[in-house]
Design a protein around this motif. Structure first.
Motif, mmCIF file in Angstrom:
data_model
loop_
_atom_site.group_PDB
_atom_site.id
_atom_site.type_symbol
_atom_site.label_atom_id
_atom_site.label_comp_id
_atom_site.label_asym_id
_atom_site.label_seq_id
_atom_site.Cartn_x
_atom_site.Cartn_y
_atom_site.Cartn_z
ATOM 1 N N LYS A 1 19.334 26.283 13.084
ATOM 2 C CA LYS A 1 18.335 27.245 13.575
ATOM 3 C C LYS A 1 18.354 27.384 15.091
ATOM 4 O O LYS A 1 18.299 28.498 15.624
ATOM 5 C CB LYS A 1 16.947 26.814 13.089
ATOM 6 N N ALA A 2 18.441 26.268 15.808
ATOM 7 C CA ALA A 2 18.434 26.324 17.278
ATOM 8 C C ALA A 2 19.627 27.116 17.813
ATOM 9 O O ALA A 2 19.499 27.822 18.812
ATOM 10 C CB ALA A 2 18.410 24.923 17.867
ATOM 11 N N SER A 3 20.774 27.029 17.153
ATOM 12 C CA SER A 3 21.941 27.806 17.587
ATOM 13 C C SER A 3 21.688 29.302 17.446
ATOM 14 O O SER A 3 22.058 30.091 18.317
ATOM 15 C CB SER A 3 23.178 27.425 16.760
ATOM 16 N N ILE A 4 21.066 29.684 16.360
ATOM 17 C CA ILE A 4 20.746 31.100 16.148
ATOM 18 C C ILE A 4 19.724 31.571 17.177
ATOM 19 O O ILE A 4 19.867 32.642 17.773
ATOM 20 C CB ILE A 4 20.242 31.324 14.707
ATOM 21 N N LEU A 5 18.694 30.762 17.407
ATOM 22 C CA LEU A 5 17.665 31.126 18.391
ATOM 23 C C LEU A 5 18.250 31.205 19.803
ATOM 24 O O LEU A 5 17.867 32.069 20.594
ATOM 25 C CB LEU A 5 16.509 30.130 18.338
ATOM 26 N N PHE A 6 19.171 30.309 20.109
ATOM 27 C CA PHE A 6 19.848 30.317 21.416
ATOM 28 C C PHE A 6 20.588 31.637 21.611
ATOM 29 O O PHE A 6 20.504 32.278 22.658
ATOM 30 C CB PHE A 6 20.778 29.111 21.480
ATOM 31 N N LEU A 7 21.310 32.077 20.584
ATOM 32 C CA LEU A 7 22.014 33.348 20.654
ATOM 33 C C LEU A 7 21.023 34.500 20.811
ATOM 34 O O LEU A 7 21.231 35.408 21.610
ATOM 35 C CB LEU A 7 22.879 33.550 19.409
ATOM 36 N N GLN A 8 19.925 34.462 20.055
ATOM 37 C CA GLN A 8 18.904 35.512 20.180
ATOM 38 C C GLN A 8 18.323 35.539 21.592
ATOM 39 O O GLN A 8 18.072 36.611 22.138
ATOM 40 C CB GLN A 8 17.783 35.300 19.162
ATOM 41 N N ASP A 9 18.100 34.360 22.173
ATOM 42 C CA ASP A 9 17.562 34.299 23.538
ATOM 43 C C ASP A 9 18.520 34.917 24.537
ATOM 44 O O ASP A 9 18.111 35.560 25.496
ATOM 45 C CB ASP A 9 17.295 32.837 23.943
ATOM 46 N N ALA A 10 19.808 34.716 24.312
ATOM 47 C CA ALA A 10 20.806 35.210 25.259
ATOM 48 C C ALA A 10 21.130 36.682 25.052
ATOM 49 O O ALA A 10 21.458 37.380 26.013
ATOM 50 C CB ALA A 10 22.084 34.380 25.142
ATOM 51 N N ALA A 11 21.035 37.183 23.839
ATOM 52 C CA ALA A 11 21.470 38.547 23.526
ATOM 53 C C ALA A 11 20.797 39.628 24.365
ATOM 54 O O ALA A 11 21.462 40.594 24.744
ATOM 55 C CB ALA A 11 21.286 38.828 22.037
ATOM 56 N N PRO A 12 19.500 39.546 24.699
ATOM 57 C CA PRO A 12 18.894 40.631 25.487
ATOM 58 C C PRO A 12 19.396 40.734 26.935
ATOM 59 O O PRO A 12 19.150 41.742 27.576
ATOM 60 C CB PRO A 12 17.396 40.289 25.481
ATOM 61 N N THR A 13 20.078 39.737 27.461
ATOM 62 C CA THR A 13 20.606 39.874 28.819
ATOM 63 C C THR A 13 21.621 40.990 28.840
ATOM 64 O O THR A 13 22.451 41.120 27.944
ATOM 65 C CB THR A 13 21.242 38.560 29.314
ATOM 66 N N TYR A 14 21.552 41.796 29.887
ATOM 67 C CA TYR A 14 22.319 43.041 29.959
ATOM 68 C C TYR A 14 23.804 42.831 29.713
ATOM 69 O O TYR A 14 24.425 43.530 28.919
ATOM 70 C CB TYR A 14 22.096 43.707 31.321
ATOM 71 N N ALA A 15 24.399 41.869 30.394
ATOM 72 C CA ALA A 15 25.854 41.695 30.299
ATOM 73 C C ALA A 15 26.284 41.321 28.887
ATOM 74 O O ALA A 15 27.267 41.845 28.372
ATOM 75 C CB ALA A 15 26.321 40.634 31.286
ATOM 76 N N LEU A 16 25.568 40.402 28.259
ATOM 77 C CA LEU A 16 25.961 39.987 26.921
ATOM 78 C C LEU A 16 25.718 41.108 25.917
ATOM 79 O O LEU A 16 26.545 41.369 25.064
ATOM 80 C CB LEU A 16 25.200 38.729 26.506
ATOM 81 N N ALA A 17 24.578 41.792 26.038
ATOM 82 C CA ALA A 17 24.275 42.871 25.107
ATOM 83 C C ALA A 17 25.371 43.933 25.156
ATOM 84 O O ALA A 17 25.760 44.489 24.121
ATOM 85 C CB ALA A 17 22.911 43.479 25.427
ATOM 86 N N GLY A 18 25.876 44.231 26.350
ATOM 87 C CA GLY A 18 26.941 45.214 26.496
ATOM 88 C C GLY A 18 28.249 44.757 25.890
ATOM 89 O O GLY A 18 29.073 45.570 25.492
ATOM 90 N N GLU A 19 28.464 43.461 25.815
ATOM 91 C CA GLU A 19 29.715 42.910 25.295
ATOM 92 C C GLU A 19 29.690 42.739 23.780
ATOM 93 O O GLU A 19 30.723 42.645 23.157
ATOM 94 C CB GLU A 19 29.994 41.544 25.935
ATOM 95 N N MET A 20 28.491 42.624 23.216
ATOM 96 C CA MET A 20 28.420 42.350 21.778
ATOM 97 C C MET A 20 28.904 43.554 20.991
ATOM 98 O O MET A 20 28.897 44.668 21.451
ATOM 99 C CB MET A 20 27.012 41.944 21.374
ATOM 100 N N GLY A 21 29.313 43.312 19.783
ATOM 101 C CA GLY A 21 29.850 44.375 18.954
ATOM 102 C C GLY A 21 31.213 43.969 18.459
ATOM 103 O O GLY A 21 31.424 42.791 18.158
ATOM 104 N N PRO A 22 32.153 44.862 18.448
ATOM 105 C CA PRO A 22 33.449 44.505 17.857
ATOM 106 C C PRO A 22 34.217 43.461 18.665
ATOM 107 O O PRO A 22 35.124 42.834 18.137
ATOM 108 C CB PRO A 22 34.208 45.841 17.819
ATOM 109 N N ASN A 23 33.882 43.261 19.919
ATOM 110 C CA ASN A 23 34.623 42.303 20.735
ATOM 111 C C ASN A 23 33.998 40.923 20.789
ATOM 112 O O ASN A 23 34.507 40.039 21.465
ATOM 113 C CB ASN A 23 34.787 42.849 22.163
ATOM 114 N N THR A 24 32.865 40.720 20.127
ATOM 115 C CA THR A 24 32.218 39.416 20.122
ATOM 116 C C THR A 24 32.985 38.474 19.208
ATOM 117 O O THR A 24 33.364 38.844 18.093
ATOM 118 C CB THR A 24 30.753 39.532 19.649
#
Length: 196
Positions: A121-144
């Motif tokens: 669970k903590a790993s999933i929450l960690f990813l959720q916490d990081a996802a809203p940051t602009y740089a990561l959000a822009g990178e997510m998708g087919p290249n993640t």
């Protein structure tokens, strides 16, 4: 650890439980390959000591106190990365609990709950916490890319109750295909970041 490749130059790697053992070896490996290392631990002294050690090896490093089950501390770790480097490229969720040596069929429910909370669970929450940051959000998708390392028993402080007992260590070693336990350097080398 000698690393000549600088493939992660300009990248920022955020890691949980990364002031000793496997986590610190991964932070060092990624740092030597050029990434800025954002490390964490539940104790400030451990963070300070590890940052100092990484910097002494020429690695750009900062740290924050983070217990992965604490939402505010997870957010603070992400904020530390963004405040210092402006973005996040790599997340390493290294924090884990190992409260028993019982087989899975003998584990008590409270132990299963702790394993779920910290190891999954903590790993999933960690990813959720990081996802809203602009740089990561822009990178997510087919290249993640996602990668998982399941180290088994590695001689670290975390597993010392098993690996320092010669009888148990021999039993563990005899069960491995290579007839040896892995090292923290093995785990760090296995932390390949596809696409970089």
């Amino acid at each position: 650890m000698e690393v000549k490749c600088r493939r992660l130059e300009g990248k920022v790697a955020v890691m949980t439980a990364s002031t000793q053992g496997i986590g610190l070896a991964i932070a060092e490996r990624l740092g030597l390959e050029g990434a800025a290392a954002v490390i964490s631990s539940r104790k400030q002294k451990n963070v300070d000591d590890a940052v100092k050690g990484l910097k002494a090896k020429g690695i750009t490093a900062v740290g924050a106190v983070c217990h992965v089950s604490d939402a505010q501390q997870r957010k603070s770790l992400i904020d530390t990365a963004v405040k210092n480097f402006g973005h996040i490229d790599i997340l390493v969720s290294n924090a884990a609990a190992n409260p028993t040596v019982d087989g899975i069929l003998e584990m008590k429910e409270a132990v299963l709950d702790k394993l779920w909370d910290i190891n999954v669970k903590a790993s999933i929450l960690f990813l959720q916490d990081a996802a809203p940051t602009y740089a990561l959000a822009g990178e997510m998708g087919p290249n993640t890319r996602f990668n998982c390392i399941a180290p088994g028993f590695v001689p670290t402080r975390f597993a010392s109750f098993l690996t320092e007992n010669e009888t148990i260590r021999k039993e563990l070693t005899d069960r491995t295909a290579l007839k040896r336990l892995g090292s923290v350097e093995d785990m760090a080398a296995g932390c390949r970041i596809p696409g970089f």
